[in-house]
Design a protein around this motif. Structure first.
Motif, mmCIF file in Angstrom:
data_model
loop_
_atom_site.group_PDB
_atom_site.id
_atom_site.type_symbol
_atom_site.label_atom_id
_atom_site.label_comp_id
_atom_site.label_asym_id
_atom_site.label_seq_id
_atom_site.Cartn_x
_atom_site.Cartn_y
_atom_site.Cartn_z
ATOM 1 N N ASP A 173 -6.626 -17.459 0.912
ATOM 2 C CA ASP A 173 -6.104 -16.083 0.984
ATOM 3 C C ASP A 173 -5.447 -15.842 2.331
ATOM 4 O O ASP A 173 -5.569 -16.659 3.252
ATOM 5 C CB ASP A 173 -7.238 -15.080 0.747
ATOM 6 N N LEU A 174 -4.794 -14.689 2.418
ATOM 7 C CA LEU A 174 -4.133 -14.305 3.667
ATOM 8 C C LEU A 174 -5.130 -13.658 4.603
ATOM 9 O O LEU A 174 -6.000 -12.900 4.176
ATOM 10 C CB LEU A 174 -3.007 -13.316 3.362
ATOM 11 N N VAL A 175 -4.986 -13.971 5.872
ATOM 12 C CA VAL A 175 -5.846 -13.395 6.905
ATOM 13 C C VAL A 175 -4.934 -12.867 8.000
ATOM 14 O O VAL A 175 -3.990 -13.550 8.409
ATOM 15 C CB VAL A 175 -6.798 -14.462 7.494
ATOM 16 N N SER A 176 -5.218 -11.651 8.440
ATOM 17 C CA SER A 176 -4.451 -11.119 9.577
ATOM 18 C C SER A 176 -5.416 -10.840 10.725
ATOM 19 O O SER A 176 -5.593 -11.655 11.619
ATOM 20 C CB SER A 176 -3.688 -9.871 9.129
ATOM 21 N N THR A 177 -6.088 -9.702 10.686
ATOM 22 C CA THR A 177 -7.048 -9.395 11.755
ATOM 23 C C THR A 177 -8.369 -10.151 11.561
ATOM 24 O O THR A 177 -9.154 -10.272 12.492
ATOM 25 C CB THR A 177 -7.388 -7.895 11.748
ATOM 26 N N GLY A 178 -8.649 -10.592 10.335
ATOM 27 C CA GLY A 178 -9.943 -11.201 10.022
ATOM 28 C C GLY A 178 -10.959 -10.162 9.593
ATOM 29 O O GLY A 178 -12.090 -10.491 9.236
ATOM 30 N N GLY A 179 -10.561 -8.898 9.600
ATOM 31 C CA GLY A 179 -11.483 -7.806 9.273
ATOM 32 C C GLY A 179 -12.046 -7.882 7.853
ATOM 33 O O GLY A 179 -13.229 -7.609 7.647
ATOM 34 N N GLU A 188 -11.763 -12.193 -1.849
ATOM 35 C CA GLU A 188 -12.950 -12.267 -0.991
ATOM 36 C C GLU A 188 -14.251 -12.114 -1.769
ATOM 37 O O GLU A 188 -15.314 -12.534 -1.321
ATOM 38 C CB GLU A 188 -12.887 -11.187 0.108
HETATM 39 O O1 LIG Z 1 -7.429 -10.103 7.909
HETATM 40 P P1 LIG Z 1 -7.139 -8.712 7.460
HETATM 41 O O2 LIG Z 1 -6.386 -7.932 8.510
HETATM 42 O O3 LIG Z 1 -8.360 -7.974 6.983
HETATM 43 O O4 LIG Z 1 -6.122 -8.792 6.231
HETATM 44 C C1 LIG Z 1 -6.399 -9.615 5.141
HETATM 45 C C2 LIG Z 1 -6.264 -8.874 3.862
HETATM 46 O O5 LIG Z 1 -4.918 -8.377 3.748
HETATM 47 C C3 LIG Z 1 -4.442 -8.686 2.458
HETATM 48 O O6 LIG Z 1 -4.821 -7.706 1.574
HETATM 49 P P2 LIG Z 1 -4.077 -6.296 1.587
HETATM 50 O O7 LIG Z 1 -4.480 -5.472 2.740
HETATM 51 O O8 LIG Z 1 -2.605 -6.497 1.430
HETATM 52 O O9 LIG Z 1 -4.637 -5.678 0.305
HETATM 53 P P3 LIG Z 1 -4.150 -5.988 -1.176
HETATM 54 O O10 LIG Z 1 -3.240 -7.206 -1.158
HETATM 55 O O11 LIG Z 1 -5.441 -6.238 -1.899
HETATM 56 O O12 LIG Z 1 -3.421 -4.754 -1.549
HETATM 57 C C4 LIG Z 1 -5.135 -10.003 2.108
HETATM 58 O O13 LIG Z 1 -5.155 -10.233 0.713
HETATM 59 C C5 LIG Z 1 -6.506 -9.824 2.701
HETATM 60 O O14 LIG Z 1 -7.403 -9.267 1.779
#
Ligand SMILES: O=P(O)(O)OC[C@H]1O[C@H](OP(=O)(O)OP(=O)(O)O)[C@H](O)[C@@H]1O
Ligand SMILES: Nc1ncnc2c1ncn2[C@@H]1O[C@H](COP(=O)(O)OP(=O)(O)OP(=O)(O)O)[C@@H](O)[C@H]1O
Length: 212
Positions: free
Chosen positions: A159-165, A146
């Motif tokens: 990158d991976l997105v879950s909540t978008g937070g 990010e």
């Molecule tokens: O949309 P969100 O809910 O905010 O999640 C997205 C975040 O989760 C993952 O990181 P992670 O929490 O695994 O941290 P890390 O891989 O850097 O340890 C991913 O790389 C994003 O940074």
């Protein structure tokens, strides 16, 4: 001995109920211990704690019989020598393209600009943009993707997105969905044949626990 490769954090936590369904309880909490090999209540089952992205490698070479790995990680690895019998539907998230809020991504793509993409997921980023016919320079990072668009390292990230937070906290927006991600049970192909009597009941217990 059956060896199961897991990563600390969400994969370990979300796999615990599935292990319990197969009658397996870890003897220690990997967050609290520095041990990399953790025993269980069963003499013939042990856990090894590895980086999430290393799980497929341990299973491929048979250093672990089973493992749990994200689809993101499995696609990057390629999946050679690994059987993927079950989608465990845990650690769900989405692989996305994101840019700084205000960056004209559609305009840049339309104009055929060459985009700089920062990501840990080099293979999937290359495939995604090649399929769209967009020219990209992919910059490999190992974490905190990010940050890259905020300091001028890249125009966009994959990158991976879950909540978008995390995107929101860094004033980024998702502009494209590449694929849905969840974690899978992975099995070494030779182990499945040689230790079928013990692995098959585990697969059935895991499948039962997730309602499959
Ligand atoms: O949309 P969100 O809910 O905010 O999640 C997205 C975040 O989760 C993952 O990181 P992670 O929490 O695994 O941290 P890390 O891989 O850097 O340890 C991913 O790389 C994003 O940074
Ligand atoms: N925010 C998230 N919400 C849900 N699932 C996620 C999230 N981030 C990652 N995942 C999934 O969980 C898996 C493990 O993520 P984890 O954060 O434990 O490892 P990592 O830090 O990405 O990997 P490594 O330590 O190898 O760099 C990922 O491969 C992905 O499939």
């Amino acid at each position: 001995m059956i060896t199961i490769a897991l990563s600390k954090g969400r994969i370990f936590e979300e796999t615990l109920p599935l292990l319990a369904a197969a009658g397996i309880t870890p003897a220690e909490d990997p967050e609290a211990s520095r041990k990399l090999i953790i025993g269980t209540n069963r003499d013939d089952v042990r856990l090894i704690i590895v980086r999430a992205s290393d799980v497929p490698t341990y299973v491929e070479y048979g250093a672990a019989d089973l493992g749990v790995a994200g689809r993101d990680v499995l696609i990057e690895h390629g999946g050679a020598g690994i059987y993927q019998p079950l989608d465990l539907e845990i650690a769900k998230c989405r692989l996305m393209v994101a840019t700084r809020n205000g960056f004209d991504y559609d305009g840049a793509v339309r104009q055929g600009a060459r985009l700089k993409i920062a990501t840990k997921y080099v293979q999937q980023a290359r495939e995604h943009f090649a399929a769209k016919g967009v020219h990209v320079d992919v910059i490999k990072l190992y974490g905190s993707m990010e940050l890259a668009p905020l300091v001028g390292l890249a125009d966009a990230i994959v990158d991976l997105v879950s909540t978008g937070g995390t995107l929101k906290a860094n004033d980024l927006v998702a502009v494209e969905h590449i694929r849905d991600i969840s974690s899978r049970l992975v099995v070494n192909q030779a182990a499945l044949k040689l230790k079928e009597d013990r692995i098959q009941p585990m697969l059935e217990a895991f499948a039962g626990a997730i309602g499959q």
